[in-house]
Write an enzyme that holds these catalytic residues in place. Sequence first.
Site, PDB file in Angstrom:
ATOM      1  N   HIS A 151       0.832  -1.220   0.000  1.00 53.59           N
ATOM      2  CA  HIS A 151       0.000   0.000   0.000  1.00 53.59           C
ATOM      3  C   HIS A 151       0.864   1.268   0.000  1.00 53.59           C
ATOM      4  O   HIS A 151       0.443   2.298   0.484  1.00 53.59           O
ATOM      5  CB  HIS A 151      -0.945   0.042   1.209  1.00 53.59           C
ATOM      6  CG  HIS A 151      -1.646  -1.249   1.481  1.00 53.59           C
ATOM      7  ND1 HIS A 151      -2.837  -1.593   0.888  1.00 53.59           N
ATOM      8  CD2 HIS A 151      -1.299  -2.310   2.267  1.00 53.59           C
ATOM      9  CE1 HIS A 151      -3.206  -2.792   1.304  1.00 53.59           C
ATOM     10  NE2 HIS A 151      -2.290  -3.261   2.133  1.00 53.59           N
ATOM     11  N   SER A 165      14.569  21.788 -16.491  1.00 48.18           N
ATOM     12  CA  SER A 165      13.364  22.571 -16.730  1.00 48.18           C
ATOM     13  C   SER A 165      13.766  23.887 -17.381  1.00 48.18           C
ATOM     14  O   SER A 165      14.826  24.438 -17.079  1.00 48.18           O
ATOM     15  CB  SER A 165      12.666  22.843 -15.393  1.00 48.18           C
ATOM     16  OG  SER A 165      11.847  23.982 -15.492  1.00 48.18           O
ATOM     17  N   LYS A 175      15.759  22.146 -11.184  1.00 47.79           N
ATOM     18  CA  LYS A 175      15.123  20.869 -11.499  1.00 47.79           C
ATOM     19  C   LYS A 175      16.019  19.892 -12.243  1.00 47.79           C
ATOM     20  O   LYS A 175      16.807  20.248 -13.097  1.00 47.79           O
ATOM     21  CB  LYS A 175      13.883  21.120 -12.365  1.00 47.79           C
ATOM     22  CG  LYS A 175      12.795  21.813 -11.604  1.00 47.79           C
ATOM     23  CD  LYS A 175      12.009  20.833 -10.776  1.00 47.79           C
ATOM     24  CE  LYS A 175      10.737  20.598 -11.477  1.00 47.79           C
ATOM     25  NZ  LYS A 175       9.839  19.686 -11.166  1.00 47.79           N
ATOM     26  N   GLU A 212       9.502   8.567 -16.890  1.00 47.85           N
ATOM     27  CA  GLU A 212       8.109   8.981 -17.118  1.00 47.85           C
ATOM     28  C   GLU A 212       7.659   8.621 -18.534  1.00 47.85           C
ATOM     29  O   GLU A 212       6.531   8.190 -18.753  1.00 47.85           O
ATOM     30  CB  GLU A 212       7.966  10.489 -16.891  1.00 47.85           C
ATOM     31  CG  GLU A 212       8.085  10.864 -15.415  1.00 47.85           C
ATOM     32  CD  GLU A 212       8.221  12.364 -15.192  1.00 47.85           C
ATOM     33  OE1 GLU A 212       7.777  13.158 -16.038  1.00 47.85           O
ATOM     34  OE2 GLU A 212       8.781  12.751 -14.151  1.00 47.85           O
ATOM     35  N   GLN A 268      -4.368  -5.646 -43.579  1.00 44.88           N
ATOM     36  CA  GLN A 268      -3.259  -4.730 -43.865  1.00 44.88           C
ATOM     37  C   GLN A 268      -2.997  -3.827 -42.654  1.00 44.88           C
ATOM     38  O   GLN A 268      -1.901  -3.296 -42.499  1.00 44.88           O
ATOM     39  CB  GLN A 268      -3.629  -3.887 -45.097  1.00 44.88           C
ATOM     40  CG  GLN A 268      -2.586  -2.895 -45.507  1.00 44.88           C
ATOM     41  CD  GLN A 268      -2.860  -2.351 -46.898  1.00 44.88           C
ATOM     42  OE1 GLN A 268      -2.721  -3.060 -47.881  1.00 44.88           O
ATOM     43  NE2 GLN A 268      -3.262  -1.096 -46.983  1.00 44.88           N
TER      44      GLN A 268
HETATM   45  N1  ARG Z   1      -0.805  -4.831 -48.628  1.00 42.92           N
HETATM   46  C1  ARG Z   1      -1.522  -6.039 -48.393  1.00 42.92           C
HETATM   47  C2  ARG Z   1      -1.504  -6.354 -46.879  1.00 42.92           C
HETATM   48  O1  ARG Z   1      -0.717  -5.789 -46.214  1.00 42.92           O
HETATM   49  C3  ARG Z   1      -0.882  -7.148 -49.125  1.00 42.92           C
HETATM   50  C4  ARG Z   1      -1.796  -8.246 -49.494  1.00 42.92           C
HETATM   51  C5  ARG Z   1      -2.686  -7.792 -50.564  1.00 42.92           C
HETATM   52  N2  ARG Z   1      -3.591  -8.794 -50.961  1.00 42.92           N
HETATM   53  C6  ARG Z   1      -4.697  -8.502 -51.603  1.00 42.92           C
HETATM   54  N3  ARG Z   1      -5.442  -9.490 -51.911  1.00 42.92           N
HETATM   55  N4  ARG Z   1      -5.022  -7.296 -51.875  1.00 42.92           N
HETATM   56  O2  ARG Z   1      -2.266  -7.108 -46.390  1.00 42.92           O
END
Ligand code: ARG
Length: 459
Positions: free
Chosen positions: A156, A277, A283, A290, A322
Amino acid sequence: MAQLWGGRFTKETDQLVYNFNASITFDQKFYKEDIEGSMAHVKMLAATGVLTEAERDEILSGLTGILKDVESGKLEITSEYEDIHSFVEANLIDRIGDAGKKLHTGRSRNDQVALDMRLYTRKEIENLKELVKDLMVVLHGLMKEHLDTFMPGFTHLQKAQPITLAHHFGAYMEMFKRDYGRLCDIHERMNYCPLGAGALAGTTYPLDREMTAELLGFKGATLNSMDSVSDRDYVIELLSAMSTIMVHLSRFSEEIIIWNSNEYGFVELDDAYSTGSSIMPQKKNPDIAELVRGKAGRVYGALMQMLTTMKGIPLAYNKDMQEDKEFTFDAIDTVKGCLALFTGMIKTMSVNKATMEESAKKGFTNATDAADYLVGKGVPFRDAHGIVGQLVLYCIDKNISLDDMSLEEYKKISPVFEDDIYEAISLKTCVEKRETIGAPSRTSMEKVIAINEEYLKGI
Ligand code: ARG
């Protein structure tokens, strides 16, 4: 706009759509893995008779050239291409002509990107392991150095019982050992090659997936082509393991910040790891600690993003995936930076042993041991607890510690006290009597340190 498709389209892609869809600005980070994967693919295609040896050699030398030129800065990866895969293939065709058009035989960008991401994260897992190890080596050294540096242990955030700095650091050592283990586990589980899964259903070419896997250092090929292109579990696991590393670094940072404050003065951060600072000349701020604490949020954010992105995606590949890259790359770079900085910070900070010891003495951290002393003289524990409570009250009133009381004063509260009370409640005794496994005494700590020594040698 340079794209790999377009045959079935009658119109150009809208520029905004193109920009929104493109990934080159971030997937260029794994250009090397993309080329490596292509090299293995081509070697396998030649071994299985899909390509001739001459075609293989032409493609390999073209890819080697691209890699060299990118690394030297001669060839720039620009947003003229949709993604890193298009960039490499287009450049290969520019360089070697028709043979380059055969590179993508028996492959889809879906299994290609699944491979690239795996290769990239697998490499980064090793880098992260190294950095966690560096931190553990520093902690191990500090543990050996501070076996007799007494300090208060807290619950605590109130002083509780005396421990040593070695013991306190040892707690973090255990956390980082588990972090290291988690990274190893992820590597084990993810180390299977998705290449050859095609778009989702494998291919009709006689690919030797085991061979590609072996060339790329995988334990084997993944066993379901749909899972291969849509599995990002390992990314989630890695983000989770990195989040846990950040939990530990953040808690440790919080303690360093408190210890480094004027009020505590347990440690002093080195000038090289502190900041000033702009207005207050006196300081010296623990900004690094941090920032590490603050950056934990950033890494947890990446974990949440990935979990949320994946949760509603039907099989197999969908473009949502993606989105696995930017936050993950950022999280990896963030955690690597935090580990390196944190290690440097604790390696260079100085420890005020006297202040720590004084603090342990002042906080009645030996009160439990005073009660245990009475128990040793036949007083039931509950009564002993009450007697020591009275002692504490008396000391608070006089602004002294238990060690400062005269025997007469002790005897006034309970005649059971004898001269041996001082020895029984000295910090050294309090720590040294805690001899069970994992406790702070020198003998217990030496056993743990020997185990850690072996552990560090073995990783
Ligand atoms: N840039 C795409 C990704 O990062 C690559 C794969 C693309 N495939 C597709 N069927 N468009 O996932």
